[in-house]
Write an enzyme that holds these catalytic residues in place. Structure first.
Site, PDB file in Angstrom:
ATOM      1  CG  HIS A  83      -0.540  -0.374   2.498  1.00 53.46           C
ATOM      2  ND1 HIS A  83       0.647   0.032   3.034  1.00 53.46           N
ATOM      3  CD2 HIS A  83      -1.141  -1.131   3.450  1.00 53.46           C
ATOM      4  CE1 HIS A  83       0.767  -0.471   4.256  1.00 53.46           C
ATOM      5  NE2 HIS A  83      -0.301  -1.171   4.529  1.00 53.46           N
ATOM      6  CG  ASN A  86      -3.097   4.017   9.789  1.00 53.64           C
ATOM      7  OD1 ASN A  86      -3.540   5.151   9.603  1.00 53.64           O
ATOM      8  ND2 ASN A  86      -3.152   3.431  10.963  1.00 53.64           N
ATOM      9  CG  ASP A 140      -4.799  -2.245   3.915  1.00 54.43           C
ATOM     10  OD1 ASP A 140      -4.808  -3.283   4.608  1.00 54.43           O
ATOM     11  OD2 ASP A 140      -4.408  -1.144   4.350  1.00 54.43           O
ATOM     12  N   GLY A 162      -8.854   2.013   8.394  1.00 53.11           N
ATOM     13  CA  GLY A 162      -9.198   0.882   7.535  1.00 53.11           C
ATOM     14  C   GLY A 162     -10.645   0.944   7.108  1.00 53.11           C
TER      15      GLY A 162
END
Length: 446
Positions: free
Chosen positions: A237, A284, A311, A330
């Site tokens: 990511h 994040n 993610d 998230g």
């Protein structure tokens, strides 16, 4: 013998789109040709006229929350959302509770998935400052890789001991995947904005707290360590323009020792969206600026970035509605990742062939997944039919993730997944997931 014949599809594979038919017997693709006739009367025929047939997407980074956090999501609920979104294979991360940092705990997750998963699965082994012995027991044949958090995570998973890091990098032959954010920089930035705002720091500061500098310090260290030790490094990511200088497109993917991934949210949103989306797009690493997004797209298209992932990391809406400093990072993405990339295609940003390369072929190559990620005779029949002109809007009632919300809520996508096959079984059709847990444990050709 179970037989399915897909007719008249626009087959997308290895940089080419061609019209043809695909014959599936049991769990395998047995024939691909311009025209195939059903060999028996009990062969199910599906007419894909005008629609794309792509390999099932392989998502190399998800958090399905089981065990320990199943009120947010679980293997059953999130793998259902994945197949509804055309993702037939996922690699799940070790920061569940307990953390998957022993071989015994890791294997327990595989046992859960064998009972519950609608999609194919693998689980990463987690590294800590003190579990090198357990890490080195990991079987490269049936475990995707080793995950290291170089930024804070659940439990005892922050690896910040430099000697330990070097030992892991120099002693494991397996792929090492890393989350790169510098913890000290983030702490200092947090204190700076708390001094200005008190406990009521706005979410619009998120990309300044988890800053470009925090990302670059950590990712550049990881890349330098991989070069020093010869480790096989995959950086998860990526979110900043600056980090793109760390990666190359000068050699084929198969020869790269250091590879890179970008996630849907970093390609879609910018920091300007915090004003309307708030904590729903708090991830994040953070969603950064419009320029960061622009350069991420450039790096994706010129092959400095090798893979697109999600993610996927669900939290409850109640958790997300807390003040910024308390709200977890998230969000759920597996159901909407493929159609989001097709939306980018409609906008002229990327070809369908490139979407398939980055979401299907490259994850299979990069992890050396056995017989998946391509539409080839002899490969597992993990296949997805996409109708490029069947608009639909994301609403609470059509969200499959257990958390029940999506950062795409209210958005109307132009394309829709109509069929998903996992190991030759039609698990998703007519906008319903069938009660077929067809997922298998991944094997790796290494």
């Amino acid at each position: 013998m179970k037989c399915i014949l897909i007719k008249n599809a626009k087959i997308v594979n290895e940089g080419v789109i061609f019209e043809g038919d695909v014959l599936i017997e049991n769990d395998i693709i047995v024939e691909i040709a311009e025209s195939i006739s059903a060999k028996s009367s009990d062969c199910q025929i599906i007419d894909a006229e005008g629609n794309y047939l792509i390999p099932g997407a392989i998502d190399d980074q998800v958090h399905f929350r089981e065990p320990g956090l199943t009120y947010k999501g679980d293997i059953e609920s999130e793998s259902r959302a994945a197949v509804a979104g055309g993702i037939t294979t996922y690699i799940e991360q070790p920061n569940t509770i307990p953390n998957a940092v022993t071989q015994e705990i890791l294997e327990q997750k595989y046992e859960l998935a064998a009972e519950k998963s609608y999609a194919n699965y693998s689980f990463m082994m987690g590294a800590t400052n003190d579990n090198l012995e357990e890490v080195l027991k990991t079987n490269p044949r049936n475990v995707a890789g080793i995950k290291i958090f170089l930024g804070s995570s659940t439990g005892n998973m922050l690896v910040d001991n430099e000697d330990t890091l070097e030992k892991i990098f120099s002693s494991t032959p397996m792929l090492i995947a890393v989350h790169c954010e510098d913890e000290e920089t983030i702490r200092n930035n947090t204190e700076k904005y708390k001094a200005e705002y008190g406990e009521d720091v706005p979410v619009t500061m998120h990309h300044l707290i988890r800053s470009e500098e925090a990302c670059y310090i950590s990712s550049s260290k990881a890349v330098a360590l991989a070069k020093k030790t010869g480790a096989r490094l995959h950086v998860f990511h990526l979110s900043t323009a600056k980090e793109m200088d760390l990666f190359t497109n000068k050699i084929p993917l198969e020869e790269k020792k250091i590879t890179a991934e970008v996630c849907i949210h970093h390609l879609w949103f910018t920091n300007e969206d915090y004003a309307t989306k708030g904590n729903l797009i708090k991830w994040n690493p953070a969603v950064k600026t419009a320029n960061d997004r622009k350069v991420l797209w450039e790096a994706l298209l010129d092959d400095r970035i090798d893979v697109i992932a999600t993610d996927h990391a669900p939290h409850t809406l109640e958790e997300k509605q807390q003040p910024y400093l308390k709200a977890p990072s998230g969000g759920p993405l597996v159901q909407h990742a493929v159609v989001a990339m097709f939306e980018a295609h409609h906008q002229g940003k990327i070809s369908i062939e490139k979407i398939v390369e980055k979401m299907c072929h490259n994850p299979a190559k990069l992890f050396k997944i056995e017989n998946r990620g391509f539409i080839k005779e002899g490969y597992y029949a993990d296949l997805v039919i996409v109708n490029p002109g069947l608009p639909w809007s994301v609403k609470k009632e059509n969200i499959f993730a257990k958390c029940g919300w999506s950062p795409f809520e209210g958005f109307t996508f132009k394309s829709r997944i109509t069929h998903t096959f996992v190991n030759g079984q039609l698990v998703y059709n007519a906008f319903k997931v069938k009660n077929i847990r067809a997922g298998k444990r991944l094997l790796f050709d290494r």
